[in-house]
Design a protein around this motif. Structure first.
Motif, PDB file in Angstrom:
ATOM      1  N   LEU A 161     -40.044  84.914-120.564  1.00  0.00           N
ATOM      2  CA  LEU A 161     -39.692  84.432-121.764  1.00  0.00           C
ATOM      3  C   LEU A 161     -40.261  85.007-122.888  1.00  0.00           C
ATOM      4  N   VAL A 162     -41.489  85.346-123.074  1.00  0.00           N
ATOM      5  CA  VAL A 162     -42.123  85.804-124.119  1.00  0.00           C
ATOM      6  C   VAL A 162     -41.977  87.246-124.256  1.00  0.00           C
ATOM      7  N   GLU A 163     -41.739  88.043-123.263  1.00  0.00           N
ATOM      8  CA  GLU A 163     -41.334  89.443-123.371  1.00  0.00           C
ATOM      9  C   GLU A 163     -39.838  89.631-123.939  1.00  0.00           C
ATOM     10  N   ASP A 164     -39.004  88.833-123.268  1.00  0.00           N
ATOM     11  CA  ASP A 164     -37.789  88.882-124.058  1.00  0.00           C
ATOM     12  C   ASP A 164     -37.601  88.529-125.486  1.00  0.00           C
ATOM     13  N   TYR A 165     -38.421  87.544-125.896  1.00  0.00           N
ATOM     14  CA  TYR A 165     -38.212  87.048-127.251  1.00  0.00           C
ATOM     15  C   TYR A 165     -38.814  88.304-128.038  1.00  0.00           C
ATOM     16  N   LYS A 166     -40.155  89.139-127.570  1.00  0.00           N
ATOM     17  CA  LYS A 166     -40.683  90.386-128.311  1.00  0.00           C
ATOM     18  C   LYS A 166     -39.574  91.306-128.571  1.00  0.00           C
ATOM     19  N   THR A 167     -38.917  91.541-127.303  1.00  0.00           N
ATOM     20  CA  THR A 167     -37.997  92.533-127.487  1.00  0.00           C
ATOM     21  C   THR A 167     -36.845  92.284-128.403  1.00  0.00           C
ATOM     22  N   ALA A 168     -36.401  91.040-128.664  1.00  0.00           N
ATOM     23  CA  ALA A 168     -35.214  90.652-129.576  1.00  0.00           C
ATOM     24  C   ALA A 168     -35.851  90.701-130.917  1.00  0.00           C
ATOM     25  N   HIS A 169     -37.028  89.899-130.947  1.00  0.00           N
ATOM     26  CA  HIS A 169     -37.541  89.679-132.421  1.00  0.00           C
ATOM     27  C   HIS A 169     -38.729  90.116-132.900  1.00  0.00           C
ATOM     28  N   GLY A 170     -39.510  91.068-131.995  1.00  0.00           N
ATOM     29  CA  GLY A 170     -40.691  91.558-132.459  1.00  0.00           C
ATOM     30  C   GLY A 170     -41.860  90.769-132.346  1.00  0.00           C
ATOM     31  N   LEU A 171     -41.985  89.773-133.155  1.00  0.00           N
ATOM     32  CA  LEU A 171     -43.259  88.968-132.967  1.00  0.00           C
ATOM     33  C   LEU A 171     -42.825  87.523-132.641  1.00  0.00           C
ATOM     34  N   LEU A 172     -43.802  86.904-131.826  1.00  0.00           N
ATOM     35  CA  LEU A 172     -43.646  85.432-131.473  1.00  0.00           C
ATOM     36  C   LEU A 172     -43.955  84.772-132.785  1.00  0.00           C
ATOM     37  N   THR A 173     -42.715  83.876-133.121  1.00  0.00           N
ATOM     38  CA  THR A 173     -42.964  82.924-134.202  1.00  0.00           C
ATOM     39  C   THR A 173     -43.348  81.592-133.769  1.00  0.00           C
ATOM     40  N   PRO A 174     -43.794  80.747-134.857  1.00  0.00           N
ATOM     41  CA  PRO A 174     -44.357  79.230-134.512  1.00  0.00           C
ATOM     42  C   PRO A 174     -43.282  78.410-133.897  1.00  0.00           C
TER      43      PRO A 174
END
Length: 202
Positions: A161-174
Motif C-alpha cells: 500500500l505504501v509503495e503504491d502510494y509513493k509511486t503515484a504521489h511521491g510522498l506519504l501525506t497525513p
C-alpha cells in the motif's frame, strides 16, 4: 575494534523493555504529553497518545485462528525477538501487540524492545532502503546468539500500500497515514501475524 552486530545487540539489551514495561512507559508519556526520543514536539506527543490508545485496544481485541496458535506452539527452539521502536511510531502500534500475543502463546519466543534513538549503532545495521524505519524486529536464535531473520517496518500487505502510494504521489501525506491506520483497523493484525508466522519457519 568494531563490535559485531550480535555484541551491539547484547549491549543494547542492557537498557531494553519488556512489552509490559514499554506499555507502561508509553502510557506514562501519553499522560505527560511527551514522547520517547530526544526530540519533543506537540505532534510526537499526540502520536504517542494515539498509539497508547491503539495498543490498549489491540491488546484487548486481537484474535488468532486455531491454526495460527498451533503453528506458534510448534516452535521448540528458543528465539529472542528484539524490536526497535519509539512511542510515536504509528506502525509499531499494531505490530507490537501481535508480537506480544505470540510470545504469550509460546514461552520459547521472547520479546525485548529497545528505543531507536538510544541505539543508533544497532539501527544502522538494520536499515530499510537506507532509512531508519521502525518498528524493526531482529530475530535471534538463542542457541548460538545469531541473527536469523528480520521483519519490518510493516507487513508485506501494508508495504505494498505504501509503495503504491509513493509511486503515484511521491510522498506519504497525513491523509494516507490515516488511511493506513484504517487498513490496520480492518486487518485486525492478521497480515502482521501472517508475516511473523513465516518468520518462525526460518
Amino acid at each position: 575494534m568494531e563490535l559485531v552486530v550480535e555484541d551491539l545487540i547484547k549491549k543494547g539489551l542492557e537498557h531494553s523493555y519488556s512489552y509490559e514495561a514499554y506499555r507502561a512507559l508509553v502510557s506514562e508519556l501519553a499522560e505527560k504529553n511527551e514522547s520517547t526520543g530526544p526530540e519533543q514536539s506537540e505532534a510526537l506527543s499526540q502520536y504517542t497518545q494515539l498509539n497508547n490508545s491503539r495498543m490498549r485496544r489491540w491488546d484487548k481485541t486481537l484474535k488468532f485462528s486455531d491454526e495460527a496458535v498451533t503453528k506458534i506452539k510448534s516452535v521448540n527452539q528458543k528465539i529472542l525477538w528484539v524490536v526497535i521502536s519509539e512511542s510515536w511510531c504509528g506502525d509499531a502500534s499494531p505490530a507490537l501487540p501481535v508480537m506480544n500475543k505470540i510470545t504469550k502463546i509460546n514461552p520459547n519466543i521472547s520479546l525485548s524492545i529497545i528505543l531507536r534513538d538510544e541505539n543508533l549503532d544497532i539501527m544502522n545495521q538494520f536499515l530499510t532502503n537506507g532509512g531508519m524505519s521502525i518498528p524493526k524486529l531482529i530475530a535471534i536464535d538463542k542457541k548460538d546468539d545469531t541473527v536469523v531473520a528480520t521483519w519490518g517496518p510493516r507487513s508485506i500487505k501494508a508495504t505494498k500500500l505504501v509503495e503504491d502510494y509513493k509511486t503515484a504521489h511521491g510522498l506519504l501525506t497525513p491523509e494516507f497515514k490515516q488511511d493506513l491506520q484504517g487498513f490496520y483497523n480492518k486487518d485486525k493484525g492478521q497480515s502482521i501475524l501472517e508475516d511473523l508466522l513465516l518468520l518462525l519457519d526460518n
